[in-house]
Design a protein around this motif. Structure first.
Motif, PDB file in Angstrom:
ATOM      1  N   GLY A 122      67.082  -1.818  20.556  1.00 13.11           N
ATOM      2  CA  GLY A 122      66.625  -1.054  21.710  1.00 13.11           C
ATOM      3  C   GLY A 122      65.763   0.126  21.306  1.00 13.11           C
ATOM      4  N   ASP A 123      66.163   0.820  20.242  1.00 13.37           N
ATOM      5  CA  ASP A 123      65.371   1.953  19.756  1.00 13.37           C
ATOM      6  C   ASP A 123      64.008   1.505  19.244  1.00 13.37           C
ATOM      7  OD1 ASP A 123      67.467   3.608  20.364  1.00 13.37           O
ATOM      8  OD2 ASP A 123      68.237   3.706  18.301  1.00 13.37           O
ATOM      9  N   VAL A 124      63.976   0.379  18.525  1.00 15.50           N
ATOM     10  CA  VAL A 124      62.707  -0.135  18.005  1.00 15.50           C
ATOM     11  C   VAL A 124      61.783  -0.528  19.150  1.00 15.50           C
ATOM     12  CG1 VAL A 124      61.674  -2.073  16.746  1.00 15.50           C
ATOM     13  CG2 VAL A 124      63.612  -0.859  15.772  1.00 15.50           C
ATOM     14  N   MET A 125      62.331  -1.184  20.156  1.00 17.55           N
ATOM     15  CA  MET A 125      61.504  -1.596  21.293  1.00 17.55           C
ATOM     16  C   MET A 125      60.970  -0.386  22.058  1.00 17.55           C
ATOM     17  SD  MET A 125      61.231  -4.730  20.969  1.00 17.55           S
ATOM     18  CE  MET A 125      60.284  -5.014  22.431  1.00 17.55           C
ATOM     19  N   LYS A 126      61.818   0.614  22.234  1.00 13.58           N
ATOM     20  CA  LYS A 126      61.395   1.823  22.930  1.00 13.58           C
ATOM     21  C   LYS A 126      60.255   2.518  22.169  1.00 13.58           C
ATOM     22  CE  LYS A 126      65.080   3.999  23.965  1.00 13.58           C
ATOM     23  NZ  LYS A 126      66.183   4.968  24.064  1.00 13.58           N
ATOM     24  N   THR A 127      60.422   2.633  20.861  1.00 13.79           N
ATOM     25  CA  THR A 127      59.412   3.283  20.042  1.00 13.79           C
ATOM     26  C   THR A 127      58.110   2.499  20.030  1.00 13.79           C
ATOM     27  OG1 THR A 127      61.162   4.161  18.643  1.00 13.79           O
ATOM     28  CG2 THR A 127      58.946   4.224  17.752  1.00 13.79           C
ATOM     29  N   SER A 128      58.213   1.176  19.937  1.00 12.02           N
ATOM     30  CA  SER A 128      56.985   0.380  19.908  1.00 12.02           C
ATOM     31  C   SER A 128      56.244   0.458  21.237  1.00 12.02           C
ATOM     32  CB  SER A 128      57.292  -1.066  19.543  1.00 12.02           C
ATOM     33  OG  SER A 128      58.038  -1.688  20.559  1.00 12.02           O
ATOM     34  N   MET A 129      56.949   0.522  22.337  1.00 14.82           N
ATOM     35  CA  MET A 129      56.280   0.657  23.633  1.00 14.82           C
ATOM     36  C   MET A 129      55.595   2.019  23.755  1.00 14.82           C
ATOM     37  SD  MET A 129      56.472  -2.185  24.944  1.00 14.82           S
ATOM     38  CE  MET A 129      56.117  -2.186  26.663  1.00 14.82           C
ATOM     39  N   ILE A 130      56.216   3.044  23.214  1.00 15.80           N
ATOM     40  CA  ILE A 130      55.591   4.374  23.224  1.00 15.80           C
ATOM     41  C   ILE A 130      54.292   4.350  22.425  1.00 15.80           C
ATOM     42  CG2 ILE A 130      55.843   6.738  22.373  1.00 15.80           C
ATOM     43  CD1 ILE A 130      58.835   6.504  23.120  1.00 15.80           C
ATOM     44  N   TYR A 131      54.323   3.722  21.230  1.00 19.75           N
ATOM     45  CA  TYR A 131      53.115   3.633  20.415  1.00 19.75           C
ATOM     46  C   TYR A 131      52.027   2.815  21.105  1.00 19.75           C
ATOM     47  CZ  TYR A 131      55.446   5.762  16.419  1.00 19.75           C
ATOM     48  OH  TYR A 131      56.093   6.621  15.592  1.00 19.75           O
ATOM     49  N   LEU A 132      52.418   1.722  21.751  1.00 21.90           N
ATOM     50  CA  LEU A 132      51.422   0.914  22.458  1.00 21.90           C
ATOM     51  C   LEU A 132      50.791   1.685  23.601  1.00 21.90           C
ATOM     52  CD1 LEU A 132      53.035  -2.639  22.532  1.00 21.90           C
ATOM     53  CD2 LEU A 132      50.983  -1.925  21.328  1.00 21.90           C
ATOM     54  N   ASN A 133      51.585   2.435  24.347  1.00 22.18           N
ATOM     55  CA  ASN A 133      51.049   3.248  25.441  1.00 22.18           C
ATOM     56  C   ASN A 133      50.130   4.335  24.900  1.00 22.18           C
ATOM     57  OD1 ASN A 133      52.068   1.976  27.686  1.00 22.18           O
ATOM     58  ND2 ASN A 133      53.994   3.128  27.628  1.00 22.18           N
ATOM     59  N   MET A 134      50.508   4.915  23.770  1.00 24.00           N
ATOM     60  CA  MET A 134      49.664   5.952  23.184  1.00 24.00           C
ATOM     61  C   MET A 134      48.326   5.359  22.724  1.00 24.00           C
ATOM     62  SD  MET A 134      50.620   8.663  20.183  1.00 24.00           S
ATOM     63  CE  MET A 134      50.668   7.477  18.877  1.00 24.00           C
ATOM     64  N   LEU A 135      48.348   4.203  22.100  1.00 20.83           N
ATOM     65  CA  LEU A 135      47.104   3.537  21.694  1.00 20.83           C
ATOM     66  C   LEU A 135      46.244   3.174  22.895  1.00 20.83           C
ATOM     67  CD1 LEU A 135      48.294   1.178  18.817  1.00 20.83           C
ATOM     68  CD2 LEU A 135      46.728   3.116  18.640  1.00 20.83           C
ATOM     69  N   ARG A 136      46.906   2.721  23.959  1.00 21.44           N
ATOM     70  CA  ARG A 136      46.175   2.329  25.173  1.00 21.44           C
ATOM     71  C   ARG A 136      45.466   3.535  25.783  1.00 21.44           C
ATOM     72  NH1 ARG A 136      47.459   2.082  30.543  1.00 21.44           N
ATOM     73  NH2 ARG A 136      49.563   2.782  30.085  1.00 21.44           N
ATOM     74  N   THR A 137      46.154   4.683  25.827  1.00 16.85           N
ATOM     75  CA  THR A 137      45.519   5.878  26.402  1.00 16.85           C
ATOM     76  C   THR A 137      44.429   6.429  25.505  1.00 16.85           C
ATOM     77  OG1 THR A 137      47.253   7.291  25.469  1.00 16.85           O
ATOM     78  CG2 THR A 137      47.547   6.546  27.735  1.00 16.85           C
ATOM     79  N   MET A 138      44.583   6.279  24.182  1.00 21.45           N
ATOM     80  CA  MET A 138      43.555   6.763  23.255  1.00 21.45           C
ATOM     81  C   MET A 138      42.289   5.922  23.369  1.00 21.45           C
ATOM     82  SD  MET A 138      44.482   9.268  21.301  1.00 21.45           S
ATOM     83  CE  MET A 138      45.487   9.850  19.997  1.00 21.45           C
ATOM     84  N   THR A 139      42.439   4.610  23.529  1.00 13.88           N
ATOM     85  CA  THR A 139      41.263   3.746  23.597  1.00 13.88           C
ATOM     86  C   THR A 139      40.621   3.766  24.982  1.00 13.88           C
ATOM     87  OG1 THR A 139      42.658   1.830  24.079  1.00 13.88           O
ATOM     88  CG2 THR A 139      42.081   2.209  21.773  1.00 13.88           C
ATOM     89  N   ALA A 140      41.407   4.087  26.021  1.00 10.75           N
ATOM     90  CA  ALA A 140      40.863   4.124  27.384  1.00 10.75           C
ATOM     91  C   ALA A 140      40.013   5.368  27.608  1.00 10.75           C
ATOM     92  CB  ALA A 140      41.994   4.068  28.391  1.00 10.75           C
ATOM     93  N   SER A 141      40.258   6.421  26.857  1.00 11.70           N
ATOM     94  CA  SER A 141      39.514   7.675  27.059  1.00 11.70           C
ATOM     95  C   SER A 141      38.153   7.652  26.464  1.00 11.70           C
ATOM     96  CB  SER A 141      40.283   8.845  26.446  1.00 11.70           C
ATOM     97  OG  SER A 141      41.523   8.968  27.080  1.00 11.70           O
TER      98      SER A 141
END
Length: 94
Positions: A75-94
């Protein structure tokens, strides 16, 4: 996305197996303790006492001797990976 799902499934399998091993280790100790070991012959009782004392140290599978593999870890790994994916998505969308 397919690679992410595949890796998540592999991590889940390892964590699930680690959880099962930990639970079975606990059950071995409890089952040995719940027998009437104090009424058994001396040598047999001594063997069961060794099993009980050994099972008090629960066996846990680890990843590189750093992280215990369990469902909570998954659960912790999945939570962390989703946070990283969201961060990458916002970095590339800007």
């Amino acid at each position: 996305m397919i690679i992410y799902i595949s890796m998540s499934f592999n991590i889940f399998i390892f964590c699930y197996i680690g959880e099962i091993v930990t639970e079975q280790c606990k059950q071995v100790g409890e089952t040995a303790y719940m027998t009437n070991w104090y009424r058994l012959p001396h040598k047999t009782a001594r063997g069961l006492i060794l099993i009980i004392s050994r099972s008090s140290n629960v066996i846990k599978l680890t990843a590189g001797k750093l992280v215990h593999l369990s469902i909570a870890t998954f659960g912790d790994v999945m939570k962390t990976s989703m946070i990283y994916l969201n961060m990458l998505r916002t970095m590339t969308a800007s």
